[in-house]
Design a protein around this motif. Structure first.
Motif, mmCIF file in Angstrom:
data_model
loop_
_atom_site.group_PDB
_atom_site.id
_atom_site.type_symbol
_atom_site.label_atom_id
_atom_site.label_comp_id
_atom_site.label_asym_id
_atom_site.label_seq_id
_atom_site.Cartn_x
_atom_site.Cartn_y
_atom_site.Cartn_z
ATOM 1 N N ASN A 90 1.021 -1.132 0.106
ATOM 2 C CA ASN A 90 -0.170 0.076 -0.303
ATOM 3 C C ASN A 90 0.778 1.160 -0.015
ATOM 4 O O ASN A 90 2.088 1.044 0.015
ATOM 5 N N GLN A 91 0.138 2.435 -0.064
ATOM 6 C CA GLN A 91 0.678 3.697 0.074
ATOM 7 C C GLN A 91 0.094 4.464 1.098
ATOM 8 O O GLN A 91 -1.259 4.634 0.777
ATOM 9 N N LEU A 92 0.748 5.223 1.910
ATOM 10 C CA LEU A 92 0.069 5.960 2.898
ATOM 11 C C LEU A 92 0.605 7.417 2.637
ATOM 12 O O LEU A 92 1.360 7.639 2.356
ATOM 13 N N THR A 93 -0.579 8.148 2.453
ATOM 14 C CA THR A 93 -0.418 9.803 2.257
ATOM 15 C C THR A 93 -1.194 10.501 3.180
ATOM 16 O O THR A 93 -2.434 10.029 3.539
ATOM 17 N N LEU A 94 -0.672 11.763 3.430
ATOM 18 C CA LEU A 94 -1.416 12.737 4.565
ATOM 19 C C LEU A 94 -1.040 14.081 4.174
ATOM 20 O O LEU A 94 -0.059 14.612 3.316
ATOM 21 N N ASP A 95 -1.853 14.951 4.894
ATOM 22 C CA ASP A 95 -1.603 16.184 4.571
ATOM 23 C C ASP A 95 -0.402 16.905 5.343
ATOM 24 O O ASP A 95 -0.113 16.253 6.462
ATOM 25 N N LYS A 96 0.500 17.653 4.730
ATOM 26 C CA LYS A 96 1.719 17.861 5.251
ATOM 27 C C LYS A 96 1.698 18.728 6.704
ATOM 28 O O LYS A 96 2.459 18.445 7.414
ATOM 29 N N LEU A 97 0.507 19.249 6.830
ATOM 30 C CA LEU A 97 0.136 19.717 8.318
ATOM 31 C C LEU A 97 0.054 18.669 9.434
ATOM 32 O O LEU A 97 0.170 18.814 10.485
ATOM 33 N N ASP A 98 -0.293 17.351 8.903
ATOM 34 C CA ASP A 98 -0.654 16.275 9.995
ATOM 35 C C ASP A 98 0.910 15.459 10.016
ATOM 36 O O ASP A 98 0.795 14.607 10.954
ATOM 37 N N SER A 99 1.946 15.537 9.182
ATOM 38 C CA SER A 99 2.892 14.823 9.128
ATOM 39 C C SER A 99 3.712 14.843 10.510
ATOM 40 O O SER A 99 4.165 13.585 10.846
ATOM 41 N N ALA A 100 3.709 15.715 11.372
ATOM 42 C CA ALA A 100 4.381 15.789 12.355
ATOM 43 C C ALA A 100 3.605 14.991 13.698
ATOM 44 O O ALA A 100 4.033 14.765 14.656
ATOM 45 N N ARG A 101 2.179 14.970 13.316
ATOM 46 C CA ARG A 101 1.531 14.478 14.372
ATOM 47 C C ARG A 101 0.925 12.878 13.960
ATOM 48 O O ARG A 101 0.094 12.163 14.708
ATOM 49 N N PHE A 102 1.481 12.435 12.949
ATOM 50 C CA PHE A 102 1.192 11.098 12.431
ATOM 51 C C PHE A 102 1.707 10.057 13.352
ATOM 52 O O PHE A 102 2.689 10.023 13.992
ATOM 53 N N ALA A 103 0.751 8.865 13.755
ATOM 54 C CA ALA A 103 1.074 7.666 14.221
ATOM 55 C C ALA A 103 0.344 6.733 13.822
ATOM 56 O O ALA A 103 -0.818 6.882 13.490
ATOM 57 N N ALA A 104 0.812 5.398 13.689
ATOM 58 C CA ALA A 104 -0.059 4.085 13.422
ATOM 59 C C ALA A 104 0.221 3.069 14.395
ATOM 60 O O ALA A 104 1.248 2.945 14.749
ATOM 61 N N GLY A 105 -0.935 2.455 14.889
ATOM 62 C CA GLY A 105 -0.738 1.316 15.627
ATOM 63 C C GLY A 105 -1.723 0.376 15.312
ATOM 64 O O GLY A 105 -2.902 0.475 14.671
ATOM 65 N N LEU A 106 -1.288 -1.023 15.338
ATOM 66 C CA LEU A 106 -1.928 -2.192 14.967
ATOM 67 C C LEU A 106 -1.903 -3.130 15.732
ATOM 68 O O LEU A 106 -0.880 -3.390 16.252
ATOM 69 N N HIS A 107 -2.948 -3.584 16.397
ATOM 70 C CA HIS A 107 -3.219 -4.899 17.304
ATOM 71 C C HIS A 107 -3.782 -5.698 16.559
ATOM 72 O O HIS A 107 -4.556 -5.506 15.765
ATOM 73 N N GLY A 108 -3.664 -7.106 16.878
ATOM 74 C CA GLY A 108 -4.294 -8.081 16.126
ATOM 75 C C GLY A 108 -4.124 -9.457 16.629
ATOM 76 O O GLY A 108 -3.171 -9.699 17.476
ATOM 77 N N VAL A 109 -5.020 -10.342 16.199
ATOM 78 C CA VAL A 109 -4.744 -11.745 16.784
ATOM 79 C C VAL A 109 -5.221 -12.786 15.486
ATOM 80 O O VAL A 109 -6.306 -12.310 14.942
ATOM 81 N N ARG A 110 -4.684 -13.883 15.071
ATOM 82 C CA ARG A 110 -4.990 -14.949 14.204
ATOM 83 C C ARG A 110 -5.431 -16.132 14.798
ATOM 84 O O ARG A 110 -4.798 -16.549 15.688
ATOM 85 N N LEU A 111 -6.327 -16.551 14.259
ATOM 86 C CA LEU A 111 -6.812 -17.906 14.701
ATOM 87 C C LEU A 111 -6.247 -19.189 13.489
ATOM 88 O O LEU A 111 -5.067 -19.245 13.483
ATOM 89 N N ARG A 112 -6.881 -19.491 12.477
ATOM 90 C CA ARG A 112 -6.379 -20.238 11.438
ATOM 91 C C ARG A 112 -6.393 -19.328 10.324
ATOM 92 O O ARG A 112 -5.503 -18.852 9.786
ATOM 93 N N ASP A 113 -7.820 -19.176 9.727
ATOM 94 C CA ASP A 113 -7.919 -18.441 8.580
ATOM 95 C C ASP A 113 -8.789 -17.180 8.817
ATOM 96 O O ASP A 113 -9.170 -16.367 7.787
ATOM 97 N N VAL A 114 -8.917 -17.008 10.103
ATOM 98 C CA VAL A 114 -9.811 -15.501 10.432
ATOM 99 C C VAL A 114 -8.521 -14.720 11.490
ATOM 100 O O VAL A 114 -8.037 -15.405 12.165
ATOM 101 N N CYS A 115 -8.461 -13.412 11.215
ATOM 102 C CA CYS A 115 -7.758 -12.624 11.953
ATOM 103 C C CYS A 115 -8.763 -11.229 12.432
ATOM 104 O O CYS A 115 -9.695 -11.053 11.618
ATOM 105 N N MET A 116 -8.596 -10.814 13.602
ATOM 106 C CA MET A 116 -9.309 -9.622 13.864
ATOM 107 C C MET A 116 -7.998 -8.641 14.200
ATOM 108 O O MET A 116 -7.029 -8.959 15.299
ATOM 109 N N MET A 117 -8.301 -7.476 13.832
ATOM 110 C CA MET A 117 -7.115 -6.395 13.941
ATOM 111 C C MET A 117 -7.693 -5.121 14.373
ATOM 112 O O MET A 117 -8.887 -4.835 13.968
ATOM 113 N N HIS A 118 -6.942 -4.310 14.987
ATOM 114 C CA HIS A 118 -7.568 -2.873 15.270
ATOM 115 C C HIS A 118 -6.286 -1.937 14.747
ATOM 116 O O HIS A 118 -5.315 -1.924 15.280
#
Length: 352
Positions: A57-85
């Motif tokens: 993928n590609q992530l793009t954002l407004d220049k004004l937001d570049s200093a405040r950007f943060a990404a967090g991913l939580h997740g768990v996988r069973l077999r063929d199903v994953c739940m992520m936040h």
């Protein structure tokens, strides 16, 4: 390693020493609070790690937001199903030129995302989810403070479920409609399945945490999605009395599914459905494009992979145990078939 920590396609090493204090993640399901996959305020690193969980993928954002950007991913996988936040905190555009071999249900917990999927435009919000199908071009423009819960289901699992339900192979790939209404009466089935998933992952003494009941739970989530969300197979799935596929083949598939651990012959299958072996052979060829015993072998390989993914070596489970339980007496032949099907050895899957 915890049973539910096998998030195979994600580098689960957390990012360390962020440039500034972490933003507090919002709306994380209780089951995922202690299951952080990554946290980063580097745009390119976040894109790479999200790519491992979803698609390049590609992530793009407004220049004004570049200093405040943060990404967090939580997740768990069973077999063929994953739940992520996934939480991107600021207004961000996520572009996936081609989604991978999975179906994704993206449910904003707050705010909204303006979505474009293969040219179709709509808004995803707290009452409308975005559903992606394999191979689509997807763009999501997130408003600030728009974390989302994502359910990822592998394509092969849904295809297998639909094939078994219809009693025939799919003549075209399954594709869901992009926008999912989350406030209909039917959608309560989907919410109930997710609630059970959250409970089973959260409680240490649950069946799933103890290594049992993963298959039925995933089947519930898959069947709920197929019931709730329109697709190009929706009407056929809603009307089993009108569905194509001969009753004999459907009965054969059900019989095979419940007897995978037992010795099975073509004669056993034919006897169960009260037809000749030749008639069963012809039915499988015409409707599934394979033979009954080749289908049995493939389902046993799939079941073996499920059990290897669930197992933890420290529990004393071995490849030999699983192979023999599923009728593979020649271990070298089993390993050869397994590698041809999955691209890795059974022992690699067990250790993953």
């Amino acid at each position: 390693m915890p049973r539910l920590a096998k998030f195979g396609y994600i580098d689960a090493r957390r990012t360390v020493n962020p440039v500034r204090p972490r933003k507090r993640s919002r709306g994380i399901p209780t089951a995922l609070e202690g299951r952080e996959i990554f946290y980063s305020d580097d745009l390119f690193e976040a894109s790479r790690l999200i790519g491992q969980a979803l698609s390049p993928n590609q992530l793009t954002l407004d220049k004004l937001d570049s200093a405040r950007f943060a990404a967090g991913l939580h997740g768990v996988r069973l077999r063929d199903v994953c739940m992520m936040h996934l939480d991107l905190h600021v207004a961000t555009t996520l572009t996936m030129p081609t989604t991978g071999r999975y179906f994704g249900v993206h449910m904003p917990m707050n705010g909204r995302a303006l979505c474009v999927q293969d040219g179709y435009e709509f808004e995803a919000n707290t009452t409308r989810a975005a559903v992606t199908s394999p191979g689509q071009s997807v763009t999501m423009r997130f408003d600030p403070d728009s974390p989302q819960l994502i359910i990822r289901i592998e394509q092969q699992a849904i295809t297998r479920h639909v094939t078994r339900t219809l009693g025939r192979r799919l003549v075209r790939p399954l594709v869901f409609q992009p926008a999912m209404n989350l406030i209909t009466d039917t959608a309560q089935r989907w919410h109930g399945a997710l609630g059970l998933l959250n409970t089973e992952v959260f409680h240490p003494g649950s069946l799933v945490q103890l290594g049992h009941g993963v298959g039925p739970l995933e089947e519930l989530i898959i069947s709920s999605l197929l019931l709730v969300q329109p697709s190009n197979y929706h009407q056929q799935l809603l009307r089993p009395d009108r569905k194509p596929g001969s009753p004999a083949v459907r009965a054969s598939l059900d019989f095979i599914e419940t007897h995978l651990r037992e010795p099975l012959t073509l004669t056993d299958i034919a006897h169960h459905v009260h037809l000749s072996a030749r008639a069963i052979q012809q039915g499988f060829r015409a409707e599934l494009g394979t033979t009954p015993m080749a289908y049995v072998r493939d389902r046993r390989l799939e079941r073996a992979r499920e059990e290897l993914l669930d197992a933890i070596p420290s529990d004393g489970v071995t490849v030999t145990d699983i192979a023999i339980r599923l009728g593979f007496s020649h271990l070298s032949y089993f390993a050869q078939l397994y590698r041809q099907r999955w691209g890795e050895s059974p022992s690699d899957t067990l250790r993953s």
